[in-house]
Scaffold this motif. Structure first.
Motif, short mmCIF file in Angstrom:
data_model
loop_
_atom_site.label_atom_id
_atom_site.label_comp_id
_atom_site.label_asym_id
_atom_site.label_seq_id
_atom_site.Cartn_x
_atom_site.Cartn_y
_atom_site.Cartn_z
N ILE A 116 -17.23 -0.34 45.03
CA ILE A 116 -17.52 -0.03 43.62
C ILE A 116 -19.02 0.10 43.37
O ILE A 116 -19.46 0.90 42.56
CB ILE A 116 -16.89 -1.11 42.70
N GLN A 117 -19.83 -0.69 44.07
CA GLN A 117 -21.29 -0.68 43.90
C GLN A 117 -21.69 -0.90 42.43
O GLN A 117 -22.40 -0.07 41.82
CB GLN A 117 -21.88 0.66 44.40
N PRO A 118 -21.26 -2.02 41.85
CA PRO A 118 -21.63 -2.25 40.44
C PRO A 118 -23.11 -2.55 40.29
O PRO A 118 -23.76 -2.98 41.26
CB PRO A 118 -20.80 -3.50 40.09
N LYS A 119 -23.61 -2.35 39.08
CA LYS A 119 -25.00 -2.73 38.79
C LYS A 119 -25.05 -4.12 38.15
O LYS A 119 -26.05 -4.81 38.23
CB LYS A 119 -25.62 -1.71 37.84
N VAL A 120 -23.95 -4.47 37.50
CA VAL A 120 -23.88 -5.78 36.84
C VAL A 120 -22.59 -6.48 37.28
O VAL A 120 -21.52 -5.86 37.29
CB VAL A 120 -23.86 -5.62 35.29
N LEU A 121 -22.74 -7.74 37.64
CA LEU A 121 -21.60 -8.54 38.06
C LEU A 121 -21.49 -9.69 37.07
O LEU A 121 -22.43 -10.49 36.96
CB LEU A 121 -21.89 -9.05 39.47
N ILE A 122 -20.38 -9.75 36.35
CA ILE A 122 -20.22 -10.82 35.37
C ILE A 122 -19.23 -11.82 35.92
O ILE A 122 -18.06 -11.50 36.15
CB ILE A 122 -19.78 -10.24 34.01
N THR A 123 -19.74 -13.01 36.20
CA THR A 123 -18.90 -14.04 36.81
C THR A 123 -18.36 -14.95 35.70
O THR A 123 -19.11 -15.46 34.87
CB THR A 123 -19.71 -14.87 37.84
N LEU A 124 -17.04 -15.11 35.69
CA LEU A 124 -16.39 -15.88 34.63
C LEU A 124 -16.02 -17.26 35.16
O LEU A 124 -15.11 -17.39 35.99
CB LEU A 124 -15.13 -15.14 34.15
N GLY A 125 -16.75 -18.26 34.73
CA GLY A 125 -16.46 -19.64 35.13
C GLY A 125 -17.16 -20.06 36.40
O GLY A 125 -17.79 -19.26 37.09
N ARG A 126 -17.01 -21.34 36.72
CA ARG A 126 -17.80 -21.91 37.82
C ARG A 126 -17.32 -21.45 39.19
O ARG A 126 -18.12 -21.24 40.10
CB ARG A 126 -17.89 -23.42 37.72
N HIS A 127 -16.01 -21.28 39.38
CA HIS A 127 -15.53 -20.87 40.69
C HIS A 127 -16.11 -19.51 41.08
O HIS A 127 -16.56 -19.30 42.20
CB HIS A 127 -14.00 -20.79 40.72
N SER A 128 -16.09 -18.60 40.11
CA SER A 128 -16.61 -17.27 40.38
C SER A 128 -18.13 -17.31 40.55
O SER A 128 -18.68 -16.78 41.52
CB SER A 128 -16.20 -16.35 39.23
N THR A 129 -18.81 -17.97 39.63
CA THR A 129 -20.28 -18.02 39.68
C THR A 129 -20.75 -18.63 40.99
O THR A 129 -21.62 -18.09 41.68
CB THR A 129 -20.81 -18.85 38.48
N ASN A 130 -20.15 -19.75 41.37
CA ASN A 130 -20.62 -20.45 42.57
C ASN A 130 -20.21 -19.76 43.86
O ASN A 130 -20.76 -20.05 44.92
CB ASN A 130 -20.17 -21.91 42.56
N SER A 131 -19.29 -18.81 43.79
CA SER A 131 -18.97 -18.04 44.99
C SER A 131 -20.13 -17.11 45.36
O SER A 131 -20.29 -16.75 46.52
CB SER A 131 -17.72 -17.19 44.77
N PHE A 132 -20.92 -16.73 44.37
CA PHE A 132 -22.08 -15.86 44.64
C PHE A 132 -23.38 -16.65 44.64
O PHE A 132 -24.28 -16.39 45.42
CB PHE A 132 -22.16 -14.75 43.58
N LEU A 133 -23.48 -17.60 43.72
CA LEU A 133 -24.72 -18.38 43.57
C LEU A 133 -24.34 -19.86 43.56
O LEU A 133 -24.12 -20.46 42.51
CB LEU A 133 -25.42 -17.99 42.26
N PRO A 134 -24.25 -20.45 44.78
CA PRO A 134 -23.70 -21.82 44.88
C PRO A 134 -24.51 -22.87 44.14
O PRO A 134 -23.96 -23.90 43.77
CB PRO A 134 -23.73 -22.10 46.40
N ASP A 135 -25.80 -22.61 43.89
CA ASP A 135 -26.63 -23.64 43.27
C ASP A 135 -26.62 -23.61 41.75
O ASP A 135 -27.19 -24.50 41.12
CB ASP A 135 -28.08 -23.52 43.76
N LEU A 136 -26.02 -22.59 41.17
CA LEU A 136 -26.04 -22.51 39.70
C LEU A 136 -25.07 -23.50 39.09
O LEU A 136 -24.03 -23.82 39.66
CB LEU A 136 -25.69 -21.11 39.21
#
Ligand code: URA
Length: 203
Positions: A116-136
């Motif tokens: 898909i090559q998105p420009k914006v990735l919107i992560t919903l909730g901690r499981h999703s967010t921490n899958s990309f940015l574990p320290d957030l």
């Protein structure tokens, strides 16, 4: 092959490779993702719930209805975005996805994003967010867009695949649905989306 055909192939790979066979056993079906494969914005949730499991589409229950309202608040609808989850089978009784389940699906999520090559990735909730940015920490970092280079699959021949995106971590709509404070925070965070898109597309 167009993007939809490539996504169909990834979907088939999940089935062929028998990813998380225990979840596949208890779930009705695979919930791969839906929306526009040419979208600039991809939303990533946690895992399908009951309604999603029955329908085979992400975010079609109460949380999805709330998401649709928020999309409308920024003049977007499902045709403008692509939406998927970290884990693509419903966990029994809607329990949290296990670390091993998230890990098992990650290469397929990365493959979806590579297509898909998105420009914006919107992560919903901690499981999703921490899958990309574990320290957030979603409680602290929600609503703060972050420009990142995601390094995927390290192919010995072609090297790592790098995807440059802006990640916007948001609270999960299901968590915010019945919590007035969180609900307003999520609505406010959502209003940043147009400015983020404008900034990116102006370049
Ligand atoms: N919650 C999620 O995280 N994903 C869905 O698809 C539905 C509810």
């Amino acid at each position: 092959m167009n993007k939809q055909q490539k996504l169909d192939e990834i979907r088939q790979q999940i089935l062929d490779n028998q990813v998380t066979p225990e979840l596949a056993e208890t779930a009705t079906q695979l919930v791969f993702g839906s929306g526009n494969p040419d979208a600039d914005i991809v939303f990533v949730g946690e895992a399908p719930g009951k309604n999603e499991d029955l329908k085979g589409e992400p975010f079609v229950g109460a949380a999805g209805k709330f998401l649709d309202e928020m999309l409308a608040s920024v003049q977007l609808d499902r045709n403008d975005i692509y939406i998927t989850n970290i884990v693509k089978y419903r966990p029994p009784n809607n329990r949290d996805p296990l670390p091993a389940e998230k890990k098992a699906f990650l290469p397929y999520l990365q493959a979806q994003l590579e297509v898909i090559q998105p420009k914006v990735l919107i992560t919903l909730g901690r499981h999703s967010t921490n899958s990309f940015l574990p320290d957030l920490q979603i409680s602290k970092d929600h609503g703060n867009p972050k420009r990142v280079k995601l390094a995927f699959r390290d192919d010995p021949k072609s090297g790592p695949q790098v995807l440059e995106v802006v990640i916007l971590p948001l609270f999960h709509p299901a968590a915010a649905l019945y919590n007035g404070g969180l609900r307003q925070t999520l609505l406010d965070d959502f209003l940043q989306i147009p400015a983020i898109i404008k900034k990116i597309t102006a370049k």
